[in-house]
Design a protein around this motif. Sequence first.
Motif, PDB file in Angstrom:
ATOM      1  N   LEU A 147       0.824  -1.213   0.000  1.00 40.97           N
ATOM      2  CA  LEU A 147       0.000   0.000   0.000  1.00 40.97           C
ATOM      3  C   LEU A 147       0.858   1.264   0.000  1.00 40.97           C
ATOM      4  O   LEU A 147       0.606   2.204  -0.757  1.00 40.97           O
ATOM      5  CB  LEU A 147      -0.902   0.026   1.237  1.00 40.97           C
ATOM      6  CG  LEU A 147      -2.154  -0.828   1.204  1.00 40.97           C
ATOM      7  CD1 LEU A 147      -2.893  -0.714   2.526  1.00 40.97           C
ATOM      8  CD2 LEU A 147      -3.052  -0.370   0.069  1.00 40.97           C
ATOM      9  N   ILE A 148       1.895   1.292   0.846  1.00 40.68           N
ATOM     10  CA  ILE A 148       2.691   2.515   0.936  1.00 40.68           C
ATOM     11  C   ILE A 148       3.469   2.730  -0.366  1.00 40.68           C
ATOM     12  O   ILE A 148       3.616   3.861  -0.833  1.00 40.68           O
ATOM     13  CB  ILE A 148       3.628   2.514   2.175  1.00 40.68           C
ATOM     14  CG1 ILE A 148       4.231   3.902   2.381  1.00 40.68           C
ATOM     15  CG2 ILE A 148       4.718   1.497   2.094  1.00 40.68           C
ATOM     16  CD1 ILE A 148       4.989   4.068   3.690  1.00 40.68           C
TER      17      ILE A 148
ATOM     18  N   SER B 266       1.717   6.480  -6.799  1.00 41.48           N
ATOM     19  CA  SER B 266       0.589   7.145  -7.457  1.00 41.48           C
ATOM     20  C   SER B 266       0.841   8.656  -7.518  1.00 41.48           C
ATOM     21  O   SER B 266       0.321   9.339  -8.387  1.00 41.48           O
ATOM     22  CB  SER B 266      -0.723   6.851  -6.723  1.00 41.48           C
ATOM     23  OG  SER B 266      -0.845   7.686  -5.578  1.00 41.48           O
ATOM     24  N   ASP B 267       1.666   9.153  -6.588  1.00 40.16           N
ATOM     25  CA  ASP B 267       2.061  10.556  -6.644  1.00 40.16           C
ATOM     26  C   ASP B 267       3.262  10.749  -7.573  1.00 40.16           C
ATOM     27  O   ASP B 267       3.172  11.452  -8.578  1.00 40.16           O
ATOM     28  CB  ASP B 267       2.379  11.047  -5.224  1.00 40.16           C
ATOM     29  CG  ASP B 267       3.110  12.370  -5.202  1.00 40.16           C
ATOM     30  OD1 ASP B 267       2.934  13.163  -6.160  1.00 40.16           O
ATOM     31  OD2 ASP B 267       3.858  12.626  -4.251  1.00 40.16           O
ATOM     32  N   THR B 268       4.355  10.052  -7.276  1.00 43.66           N
ATOM     33  CA  THR B 268       5.608  10.351  -7.998  1.00 43.66           C
ATOM     34  C   THR B 268       5.528  10.012  -9.485  1.00 43.66           C
ATOM     35  O   THR B 268       6.191  10.642 -10.302  1.00 43.66           O
ATOM     36  CB  THR B 268       6.790   9.600  -7.368  1.00 43.66           C
ATOM     37  OG1 THR B 268       6.444   8.234  -7.264  1.00 43.66           O
ATOM     38  CG2 THR B 268       7.116  10.151  -6.001  1.00 43.66           C
TER      39      THR B 268
ATOM     40  N   THR C  57       2.931  10.327 -11.408  1.00 40.60           N
ATOM     41  CA  THR C  57       1.951  11.117 -12.170  1.00 40.60           C
ATOM     42  C   THR C  57       2.220  12.617 -12.056  1.00 40.60           C
ATOM     43  O   THR C  57       1.375  13.428 -12.398  1.00 40.60           O
ATOM     44  CB  THR C  57       0.513  10.838 -11.669  1.00 40.60           C
ATOM     45  OG1 THR C  57       0.470  11.100 -10.258  1.00 40.60           O
ATOM     46  CG2 THR C  57       0.098   9.414 -11.920  1.00 40.60           C
TER      47      THR C  57
ATOM     48  N   GLY D 282       0.763   3.773  -3.068  1.00 35.87           N
ATOM     49  CA  GLY D 282       0.267   5.117  -2.783  1.00 35.87           C
ATOM     50  C   GLY D 282       1.287   6.181  -3.116  1.00 35.87           C
ATOM     51  O   GLY D 282       0.967   7.213  -3.718  1.00 35.87           O
ATOM     52  N   THR D 283       2.544   5.927  -2.736  1.00 37.32           N
ATOM     53  CA  THR D 283       3.588   6.917  -3.012  1.00 37.32           C
ATOM     54  C   THR D 283       3.866   7.010  -4.512  1.00 37.32           C
ATOM     55  O   THR D 283       4.037   8.091  -5.064  1.00 37.32           O
ATOM     56  CB  THR D 283       4.871   6.555  -2.237  1.00 37.32           C
ATOM     57  OG1 THR D 283       4.531   6.375  -0.865  1.00 37.32           O
ATOM     58  CG2 THR D 283       5.913   7.648  -2.352  1.00 37.32           C
TER      59      THR D 283
END
Lengths: 532, 87
Positions: B75-76, B82-84, B86, B79-80
């Motif tokens: 998950l971590i 999904s930011d870096t 995009t 999730g991370t």
Amino acid sequence: MSQTESYLAHKGFKSWALTMDHKRIGVMYLVTTHLFFLIGGFLALLLRLKLLSPGPALFSAHTYDVLFTMHGAMMIFLFIIPAIPSSLGNFFIPLLIGARDVAFPKLNLFSYYLFVSGILVILISLVQPIDTGWTFYTPFSAENSAAVTTVSFGLFLVGMSSILTGLNFIVTIHTLRAPGMTWYRLPLFIWGMYGTSVIQVLSTPVIGITFLLLVAERLFGVGFFDPAKGGDPLLFQHFFWFYSHPVVYVMILPAMGIISEVIPCFARKPIFGYKAIAYSALAIAFISFLVWGHHMFVSGMSTTAGVIFSFLTFFVAVPTGMKIFNWIATLYKGSISLDSPMLWALTFIFLFIIGGLTGLFLGSLATDVHVHDTYFLVAHFHYTMMGGTVMGLFSGLHYWYPKITGRMLDERWAKHAWWMIVVGFNVTFFPMFILGMQGMPRRYAEYPAKYHSLNVLATVGSWLLAVGIVIMFANFIRSLNRGAIAPANPWEALTLEWQVPSPPPEENFEVIPTVTDWPYSYGKETGDTRGK
Amino acid sequence: MAYYKSYVMVWIALIVLTGATVGVSFLNLGLWNAAVALVIASTKATLVGLYFMHLRHEIKLVIGFALFPLLFLALIIIGTLSDTMTR
């Protein structure tokens, strides 16, 4: 020592310092954490006093930064995270499941000493007090000259203590339930504590590692977070919130557990929707790990990630809403008595609804851009954490005080304190919603004159709040010797802790009870009353 | 002695793998540098979990508890990323 002698019978420093009795360890946590509640509260009063005037006054902006950092860090790490789990959890988990102690009593005492060691290390850091805010964001925390490394180490120790306590509780709940105490007969406080413990064990290592990375960056110049060395400052925020978002549920889930015990007892009705409340605790625990990005909408995180995290954030409102509806449904047509524990429980519901719903403003991508880092956030956070967790804690303290101490509280003074705190709390924090909407940013020592009147109101509220808290603690201390002797079961509650004397004997139960029913058959004669 | 044999074997394996990590660091494999290092590290963690922490001899519930956090590790990372990925 005879089986029936109270756990408080032995006197002297050594009998406390070397105890492995979960009840005594619970009491030691209770005293330690509440000491920091009072210190943290005093710092908050200083902050509010400063904000009485919009311009420079009392102390410098830097001192202001230090004070709000200390207020936040103390309240979060030394009070509100351990306040319910380590104190009331320690004291009551074994009693509620029909056990003689937690699974690992020595580990339990070791956790307490880890906690105290962490506190001592943090106190050493006061030589060069930090001003990073309790969130320790890089690059500021990586570069500044204050004792960030020392505090990180202290919090690392506190975190270790939290992990070991959570682990202890998980094993206790799995292995030490009395005969007949099936999962669906567990008191709901236990379900709340189980969810809490899972979060503690799974998320706390992440903050521990994050602090180590920060220390490695500070001491050895490793570029985890420094863009000049190929690092990413937002990585710190991802790691930090992967812990710190779930941990707000470490704060709230045990309080929700307390409310689930108090409401049916004082409404004399079986709890409505037992399984929904039980599973919603686990659902909250799980979903809490999916939403951390909502703290970073305006930090420079990608919009795509923002949309995903905003969307996921709304899911966490669902199990929370289920609990609220179930509590209210339990109250419906109940035979409600407004004793002090119930007053606090109802206050919890009222304030937490405000806190929870304003969280949706912050969880929505668009509105968050407007209210992010304003007093709106401060108000929301204090409504959930003080209006929620602390009110739940107060409910638990008033509910279980007779069991812990063997004395009854003075009900009249308990209600005076309740009035002062509820009025003071709302006068302090409600204006902050308005200030935030008007655009007043948080964490600044000075502010434009147009925000003056609401700030004055908030500061006056903080005085009322303080007077209420002083009355309440005076009542706690005075009743230790002068309160009426408590009967075993003053509230006629059905959970197991009330079936033993107040205060409980050292071994809790002379004979381990055999459980034949759930603990919520209030208002019914006998038998399992679920769904009837 | 036989009781300790497996521990000694695992210990030797861990040292060899540590040596492998150091050795690989002298090679430039581009993106594969991280992948190889992580595979070696995961193998070592698995060995420690299975033998030193006795997971090999544990009941299913305990093994389940040990594996469950891997979901959160995923998950971590997701999730991370999904930011870096995009930005």
